[in-house]
Write an enzyme that holds these catalytic residues in place. Structure first.
Site, PDB file in Angstrom:
ATOM      1  N   ASP A  77       0.913  -1.137   0.000  1.00 18.19           N
ATOM      2  CA  ASP A  77       0.000   0.000   0.000  1.00 18.19           C
ATOM      3  C   ASP A  77       0.951   1.184   0.000  1.00 18.19           C
ATOM      4  O   ASP A  77       1.584   1.474   1.020  1.00 18.19           O
ATOM      5  CB  ASP A  77      -0.859  -0.011   1.275  1.00 18.19           C
ATOM      6  CG  ASP A  77      -1.823   1.156   1.274  1.00 18.19           C
ATOM      7  OD1 ASP A  77      -1.419   2.253   0.841  1.00 18.19           O
ATOM      8  OD2 ASP A  77      -2.973   0.987   1.699  1.00 18.19           O
ATOM      9  N   HIS A  78       1.081   1.833  -1.145  1.00 23.17           N
ATOM     10  CA  HIS A  78       2.200   2.779  -1.248  1.00 23.17           C
ATOM     11  C   HIS A  78       2.072   3.949  -0.272  1.00 23.17           C
ATOM     12  O   HIS A  78       3.056   4.595   0.060  1.00 23.17           O
ATOM     13  CB  HIS A  78       2.413   3.246  -2.692  1.00 23.17           C
ATOM     14  CG  HIS A  78       1.441   4.268  -3.171  1.00 23.17           C
ATOM     15  ND1 HIS A  78       0.157   3.963  -3.521  1.00 23.17           N
ATOM     16  CD2 HIS A  78       1.558   5.602  -3.347  1.00 23.17           C
ATOM     17  CE1 HIS A  78      -0.466   5.064  -3.904  1.00 23.17           C
ATOM     18  NE2 HIS A  78       0.359   6.074  -3.805  1.00 23.17           N
ATOM     19  N   HIS A 110      -5.909   2.571   1.222  1.00 21.61           N
ATOM     20  CA  HIS A 110      -5.167   3.688   1.820  1.00 21.61           C
ATOM     21  C   HIS A 110      -5.898   4.315   3.011  1.00 21.61           C
ATOM     22  O   HIS A 110      -5.313   4.529   4.069  1.00 21.61           O
ATOM     23  CB  HIS A 110      -4.920   4.778   0.778  1.00 21.61           C
ATOM     24  CG  HIS A 110      -4.374   4.267  -0.530  1.00 21.61           C
ATOM     25  ND1 HIS A 110      -3.383   3.322  -0.602  1.00 21.61           N
ATOM     26  CD2 HIS A 110      -4.676   4.578  -1.822  1.00 21.61           C
ATOM     27  CE1 HIS A 110      -3.088   3.084  -1.874  1.00 21.61           C
ATOM     28  NE2 HIS A 110      -3.865   3.828  -2.634  1.00 21.61           N
TER      29      HIS A 110
HETATM   30  C1  BG6 Z   1      -3.588   4.868  -6.205  1.00 23.79           C
HETATM   31  C2  BG6 Z   1      -4.914   4.971  -6.895  1.00 23.79           C
HETATM   32  O1  BG6 Z   1      -3.577   3.780  -5.320  1.00 23.79           O
HETATM   33  O2  BG6 Z   1      -3.321   6.055  -5.497  1.00 23.79           O
HETATM   34  C3  BG6 Z   1      -4.983   6.189  -7.786  1.00 23.79           C
HETATM   35  O3  BG6 Z   1      -5.142   3.815  -7.679  1.00 23.79           O
HETATM   36  C4  BG6 Z   1      -4.595   7.424  -7.017  1.00 23.79           C
HETATM   37  O4  BG6 Z   1      -6.272   6.337  -8.358  1.00 23.79           O
HETATM   38  C5  BG6 Z   1      -3.270   7.210  -6.300  1.00 23.79           C
HETATM   39  O5  BG6 Z   1      -4.497   8.506  -7.929  1.00 23.79           O
HETATM   40  C6  BG6 Z   1      -2.903   8.388  -5.426  1.00 23.79           C
HETATM   41  O6  BG6 Z   1      -1.608   8.222  -4.955  1.00 23.79           O
HETATM   42  P1  BG6 Z   1      -0.655   9.443  -4.705  1.00 23.79           P
HETATM   43  O7  BG6 Z   1       0.606   8.851  -4.179  1.00 23.79           O
HETATM   44  O8  BG6 Z   1      -0.483  10.162  -6.010  1.00 23.79           O
HETATM   45  O9  BG6 Z   1      -1.363  10.317  -3.717  1.00 23.79           O
END
Ligand code: BG6
Length: 502
Positions: free
Chosen positions: A176-177, A239
């Site tokens: 989960d980045h 998230h």
């Molecule tokens: C991803 C979603 O997990 O997270 C995207 O699939 C979203 O739709 C993105 O835009 C947002 O990540 P970040 O790091 O750009 O806030």
């Protein structure tokens, strides 16, 4: 410092590999975490040569300004194998290459398999990794997987059983980045390293908590994926519920991945499972219409590429979670996320209760209420925190006024801090599962989200219902108003006051 390993990337020609994985591996290489004893096998269907693959890898490094020698040396560790994930023969070729590289780079059979592919292939890939003896007992074997992890509880559970048949939970790293982001990791430190917060972190002192994940971008070229996902599964299931669990969990016994997980899971278990009536009352969905912000016009979601003209997919969710335990009973956790909102901004507002009695008199009759104390954690684009307190207005009398103590990391520090994927790859390399989603967390999140999805699927929403460039549909504001609350962050007002938004 250096950790020997072979990375096998399934989906090696894909967008994620190019945008995130190769640059992150390069950063680890520059820092010495990867040095002489590493190799990467990229696999995908396309028939590329090693030379072509290395050129592609080098191109992805451009922003990092490597010297020619660095780029050459780094990319020389990359090998390409054209691969059909359903073809057993191809896994035999993969084993041969794996064993060859293992020897050539002296990798002690340490293997990381990164599945940067659609989840329907996970099962067959892991089965083949085992049946074709690529997974061995000699070194470590770790599986890194990307979301989406299933499309509901049932499919996630099935997927989990498939991968658990080959890899034990401790060797599965579900990405989960957001858990790799600096300020998400900081939530635990803000809470557990500051007595002034942790001693007040409960329903006696906190009125409500607000979590906003707004995005200014639309669905871009991901219409095909997004139509089957929607904001609920794309952002809330993973998230946002991760952030809720970090904010709500009890203090772990120690800061180890097991202790942390235990507490996160308990927090998720305590989130109320809503009945269909409660879903209707506590959750709002939206879809963006055409709109204009600051002289830029945007098309509606239904006009985006690969989106159905009558799509019912939600591009916005707002909701209220309730946590039924001693600490949180009665404190709403409001969340909202959406595409094509006013600004890109991820932040948490912790709104504290008022003092029991206001002993101050206001000269200005309109301003009878004391401002609430608010702790804001800024996740992105700026990183930091602020605390809103009441101070005395300068001059005669005792008029309280809010003052904000604000700390933001400098742009330089933020830019130079490791990117989320870099940190997560290093964690996986070290075998540290702290910043990954454990199955029990995923299972609980699906249980919570499935109930919302199932209720929504019973009716056709009246979409579109918010203009691109705004902070979502009216109902998202009413959701708080009916509890006597309001969203603390309203970037749309700034634009409205200047005539840049209707
Ligand atoms: C991803 C979603 O997990 O997270 C995207 O699939 C979203 O739709 C993105 O835009 C947002 O990540 P970040 O790091 O750009 O806030």
């Amino acid at each position: 410092m250096e950790q020997a390993a072979l990375f096998t990337i399934f989906g090696g020609t894909g967008d994620l590999a190019k945008r995130k994985l190769y640059p992150s591996l390069f950063r680890l290489y520059k820092k010495g975490n990867l040095k002489d004893h590493f190799a990467v096998i990229g696999t995908a269907r396309r028939p590329w040569s090693d030379e072509h693959y290395r050129e592609v890898v080098k191109e992805t490094l451009q922003e990092l300004n490597p010297t020619t020698e660095e780029a050459e040396e780094f990319s020389s560790h990359f090998y390409y194998l054209s691969h059909n994930v359903n073809d057993t023969k191809h896994y035999d070729e993969l084993r041969v290459l794996t064993e060859k590289l293992d020897e050539q780079y002296d990798l002690s059979s340490n293997r990381i398999y990164y599945l940067a592919m659609a989840p329907q292939f996970f099962g067959t890939i892991v089965q083949h990794l085992q049946s074709q003896r690529i997974v061995t007992k000699d070194g470590f074997n770790r599986l890194v997987i990307e979301k989406p992890f299933g499309f509901d509880y049932e499919s996630a559970n099935e997927l989990n059983q498939q991968i658990r048949a080959v890899f034990p939970e401790k060797d599965i790293f579900r990405i989960d980045h957001y858990l790799g982001k600096e300020m998400i990791q900081n939530i635990a430190v803000v809470r557990f390293a500051n007595n002034i917060f942790e001693s007040m972190w409960n329903n006696r002192y906190i009125d409500n908590i607000q979590i906003t994940f707004s995005e200014s971008l639309g669905v871009e070229d991901r219409g095909g994926y997004y139509e089957n996902s929607g904001a609920l599964k794309d952002m809330v299931q993973n998230h946002i519920l991760q952030v809720v669990s970090l904010l709500a969990m009890e203090v772990p016994v120690s800061f180890s991945d097991e202790s942390l997980r235990l507490e996160k899971v308990k927090a998720l278990e305590a989130i109320r499972r809503y009945t269909p009536e409660e879903v209707e009352e506590n959750f709002v969905r939206g879809q963006y219409d055409a709109g204009e912000l600051d002289n830029t016009k945007f098309v509606s979601y239904r006009k985006e590429p690969n989106v159905a003209e009558d799509s019912s997919t939600e591009t916005f969710v707002a909701g209220k979670f309730l946590i039924d335990n001693f600490r949180w009973s009665g404190v709403p956790f409001y969340i909202r996320t959406g595409k094509r909102m006013t600004e890109k901004g991820t932040r948490i507002n912790v709104i504290f209760k008022q003092v029991p009695v206001n002993v101050f008199h206001f000269d200005n009759e309109d301003k009878q209420e004391l401002a609430q104390n608010v702790l804001t954690i800024y996740i992105q684009p700026t990183e930091g925190f602020s605390l809103t307190l009441n101070g005395k207005q300068i001059g005669q009398g005792f008029n309280p006024e809010p003052v904000k103590m604000d700390f933001r990391q400098s742009a330089e520090v933020t830019e130079n801090s490791p990117e989320a994927y870099e940190k997560l790859l290093l964690d996986a390399l070290r075998g540290d599962g702290t910043n990954f989603s454990h199955w029990d967390e995923v299972a609980n999140s699906w249980e919570i989200v499935d109930r919302i999805r199932q209720t929504w699927d019973q009716s056709t929403p009246e979409f579109p219902n918010y203009a691109a460039g705004t902070m979502g549909p009216k109902a998202a504001f009413e959701l708080l108003e009916k509890n006597g609350h309001e969203w603390n962050w309203h970037p749309d007002n700034w634009y409205r006051e200047r005539g840049k938004l209707n």
